[in-house]
Enzyme design. Structure first.
Site: not given
Ligand SMILES: O=C(O)CCC(=O)N[C@@H](CCC(=O)O)C(=O)O
Ligand SMILES: [Zn+2]
Length: 334
Positions: A61, A64, A154, A218
């Site tokens: 992303h 990030e 991330h 994260e």
């Molecule tokens: O902060 C947020 O809403 C999204 C942060 C983020 O990019 N998280 C990943 C997590 C991936 C997963 O669930 O394995 C995403 O949403 O892609």
């Molecule tokens: Zn992310």
């Protein structure tokens, strides 16, 4: 091989501008080589010395940026001999286009295009990145002889009651690798979400299709380049240096006090009528009181059942069809 005045800052500039990065020697032994756009191999001096091959992905992303800065600082120390490389390592810049513009994505969320989903969105700029990342992850691990670890780094849009947490993709029949969770705890990870269903994320792809130990991490709040307080990332920085430098193998005793959650269900936005009843200030892992209407979409309503349920990644601005949040609950390992 090029001169030692080539820095990781220049490498990042070149990579984001789409320029070729020359082959570089690591001052304490080993080499850095560009594989393709935004993908770099770091090879230790002694081929075959690596008993754990490590794939590090940053910038899936584009907003990030802290993980990019953490990994570039490590590359700079490898280039200049302040750290000696012991593990075969591939570094991938996920979405260079979005990193340049500081946006989460340009056309479509890249982390919803893996495991082949890119084929259904061929016109999206992120589709080409998903293909590039899948291909280069596959070739990297296809010549591994030892353990294989993928960390997709991330930062999150919202604040979080657990500032740093990991996500283990759905493992199907495979058992949780407790020793990896032990290492994540040592890296400053305060909680782990265990996904309970397949997903179109990159860590699910490497875990499921390549059989790799894979985690999405994260590591704090998403901020633009130059606005990150890197002291808040010292845990992962230290752990990555120990891993790449060979001081540990990314495994450690599992600490049963590490909070674990399982995903109960995704809130999937069906239409533009989707309404999320959580303010922007609500943080990740906020508990949901029983009976609370979390979100509504036309006739559909998602109501909290209590029992320790919490909300993760609430985001009503996603495209219809995509996940607008996850309801999680505490779990223990058998
Ligand atoms: O902060 C947020 O809403 C999204 C942060 C983020 O990019 N998280 C990943 C997590 C991936 C997963 O669930 O394995 C995403 O949403 O892609
Ligand atoms: Zn992310």
């Amino acid at each position: 091989m090029q001169t030692p005045d080539y820095t990781a800052a220049r490498l990042l500039d070149d990579a984001l501008a789409g320029r070729a990065v020359p082959d570089l020697a690591l001052a304490a032994g080993g080499s850095l080589r560009m594989v393709t756009d935004g993908v770099f191999d770091l090879l230790p001096a002694q081929a075959g010395a690596s008993n754990t091959d490590v794939l590090l992905t940053v910038g899936i992303h584009g907003n990030e940026t802290a993980p990019v800065e953490v990994v570039m600082a490590i590359i700079d120390d490898l280039l200049h001999g302040r750290l000696t490389l012991a593990r075969r390592t591939r570094v991938q810049l996920g979405n260079p286009d979005a990193l340049r513009s500081g946006e989460r994505y340009l056309d479509y969320d890249l982390n919803r295009l893996f495991d082949g989903r890119h084929a259904a969105q061929p016109d999206m700029r992120e589709a080409a990145h998903a293909r590039r990342l899948e291909q280069t992850a596959t070739t990297f691990f296809s010549s591994s002889h030892g353990a294989r670890l993928h960390l997709d780094l991330h930062t999150a849009i919202r604040g979080s009651l657990f500032e740093k947490f990991a996500i283990q993709p759905y493992l199907h029949e495979r058992p949780t690798a407790r020793a990896r969770l032990g290492w994540l705890g040592q890296a400053g990870i305060e909680a782990v979400l265990l996904h309970s269903a397949p997903a179109a994320t990159f860590s699910y792809f490497t875990s499921h299709r390549l059989g790799v130990d894979a985690y999405t991490l994260e590591l704090g709040k998403a901020r633009p380049f130059g606005h990150n307080d890197l002291s808040r990332f010292s845990g992962i920085d230290r752990a990555l240096r120990a891993l790449l430098g060979g001081a540990d193998d990314g495994k450690a005793d599992f600490d049963p006090a590490l909070p674990l959650f399982r995903a109960r269900y995704d809130l999937v936005k069906r239409s533009e009528a989707f309404r999320l009843n959580l303010a922007d200030s609500v943080e990740n892992f906020t508990p949901l009181a029983a009976g609370f209407v979390i979100a509504e979409d036309g006739e559909e309503r998602w109501i909290a059942e209590g029992g320790g349920e919490r909300i993760l990644f609430p985001n009503p601005t996603v495209r219809p069809g995509l996940r607008a949040g996850i309801v999680v609950e505490p779990v223990t390992l058998d």
